[in-house]
Write a protein that holds these residues in place. Structure first.
Motif, short mmCIF file in Angstrom:
data_model
loop_
_atom_site.label_atom_id
_atom_site.label_comp_id
_atom_site.label_asym_id
_atom_site.label_seq_id
_atom_site.Cartn_x
_atom_site.Cartn_y
_atom_site.Cartn_z
N SER A 72 0.82 -1.27 -0.10
CA SER A 72 0.06 -0.07 0.06
C SER A 72 0.84 1.26 0.08
O SER A 72 0.38 2.36 -0.29
CB SER A 72 -0.97 0.00 1.32
N ASN A 170 -4.72 -1.73 5.78
CA ASN A 170 -5.16 -2.52 4.27
C ASN A 170 -6.08 -3.61 4.59
O ASN A 170 -7.14 -3.73 3.90
CB ASN A 170 -3.91 -2.67 3.40
N ASP A 171 -5.86 -4.29 5.66
CA ASP A 171 -6.67 -5.65 5.88
C ASP A 171 -8.34 -5.02 6.29
O ASP A 171 -8.96 -5.77 5.72
CB ASP A 171 -6.26 -6.35 6.96
N THR A 174 -9.81 -3.70 3.11
CA THR A 174 -10.11 -4.84 2.27
C THR A 174 -11.69 -5.37 2.54
O THR A 174 -12.30 -5.71 1.73
CB THR A 174 -9.06 -5.89 1.88
N LYS A 177 -14.33 -3.24 1.57
CA LYS A 177 -14.44 -2.73 0.24
C LYS A 177 -13.83 -1.44 -0.10
O LYS A 177 -14.58 -0.73 -1.02
CB LYS A 177 -15.88 -2.94 -0.40
N THR A 179 -10.42 0.85 -1.02
CA THR A 179 -9.16 0.81 -1.65
C THR A 179 -8.23 1.93 -0.77
O THR A 179 -8.59 2.74 -0.66
CB THR A 179 -9.03 1.25 -2.93
#
Length: 312
Positions: A72, A170-171, A174, A177, A179
């Motif tokens: 990322s 980031n987890d 994700t 949904k 970015t």
């Protein structure tokens, strides 16, 4: 690993000299201020001496500093930049931008030591001293060693030290949904799910409080929510409503005015050099705009700009 010995062998300099130099390294910086882009005050730059830059760059290649950087993280990464960062978000309609306060100076030597020990195992005292003094600037009148804006090693170190933060965020994104990308201190979140971004600032604050390291704060004045109904900017580029990346109308108008000035020999050397960089940037980011310049002013003129040097 004995950092002093490794640098000595690599650079063919006596180890005693390496030790002596690194011991004084936190004070071998040229310190000056530059205005912030938004006009709100100034930014302190601490630029290491030429010899120190060589040591810092050399040390980054050592196994001890073979440390992870999350996918990322888009800043300072080879082969990617602001265009690729913006492209990650181009197909999403809802946008949230956040920003860290005093990013580099907030990262201190203990953060790196904790990070290295987490990924490489226990450090000896000698290694801790070397890492602390080699990579961190000692602010005058303070005992704290901070990451400096201006050191060639600071970009990589900041990216790897934020590996845990990037992984956690980031987890979560994700799963929701969303970015997520980080470009140095700029955090960008986009999604096509209505309303989901409004909870993120609180979530990010919670993550920062629970992190082992570093100690970072959000600059709330730069937190921005946007959507396709408004102008959406990511690291200086515009996300268009047709899911493309653009330089933006103002920047394109400015470039056209400079090209016109170049054609009429009204630009100074500095302005012509700046235009050369802008043309290269435009060619990379928005090729259709570059082609429109070629069509309007001719390939010969644009080629002259691309080859321009003051002694031409």
């Amino acid at each position: 690993m004995d950092i002093y010995n490794a640098l000595s062998e690599l650079l063919l300099i006596d180890e005693v000299e390496i030790v002596s130099y690194i011991n004084k390294a936190p004070h071998r910086y040229k310190v000056y201020k530059i205005p912030k882009r938004n006009g709100s005050g100034s930014r302190v730059i601490a630029q290491p001496a030429k010899e120190l830059k060589v040591l810092q760059k050399s040390a980054l290649n050592m196994p001890l500093l073979d440390l992870p950087v999350h996918k990322s993280a888009f800043a300072y990464m080879e082969g990617i930049g602001i265009k690729q960062n913006a492209q990650k978000h181009s197909k999403n309609q809802y946008l949230l931008k956040m920003d860290f306060s005093d990013f580099f100076p907030s990262i201190v030597s203990s953060d790196l030591l904790s990070h290295v020990e987490k990924h490489k195992g226990k450090l000896e005292i000698k290694e801790k001293v070397a890492l602390k003094k080699l990579f961190f600037w000692c602010v005058k009148g303070s005992t704290e060693h901070r990451l400096s804006i201006g050191a060639p090693s600071s970009p990589f170190l900041s990216n790897t030290i934020l590996f845990d933060f990037d992984t956690i965020v980031n987890d979560y994104c994700t799963q929701e949904k969303i970015t997520y990308t980080r470009y140095a201190d700029d955090l960008t979140f986009t999604t096509n799910v209505s309303g989901v971004l409004f909870e993120l600032p609180t979530y990010i604050e919670g993550v920062l409080k629970k992190l082992e390291y570093p100690t970072l704060k959000i600059n709330h004045s730069k937190t921005v929510f946007s959507s396709k109904k408004n102008n959406r900017h990511v690291t200086g580029l515009v996300l268009t409503n047709d899911n493309a990346i653009s330089l933006g109308r103002d920047r394109k108008r400015y470039i056209r005015s400079l090209v016109y000035g170049f054609c009429n020999k009204k630009l100074s050397d500095d302005e012509s050099i700046k235009l050369r960089g802008l043309i290269s940037f435009a060619k990379h980011v928005e090729p259709t705009f570059f082609r429109s310049l070629v069509k309007k002013y001719s390939l010969a003129v644009i080629s002259d700009i691309e080859r321009y040097y003051p002694d031409n």
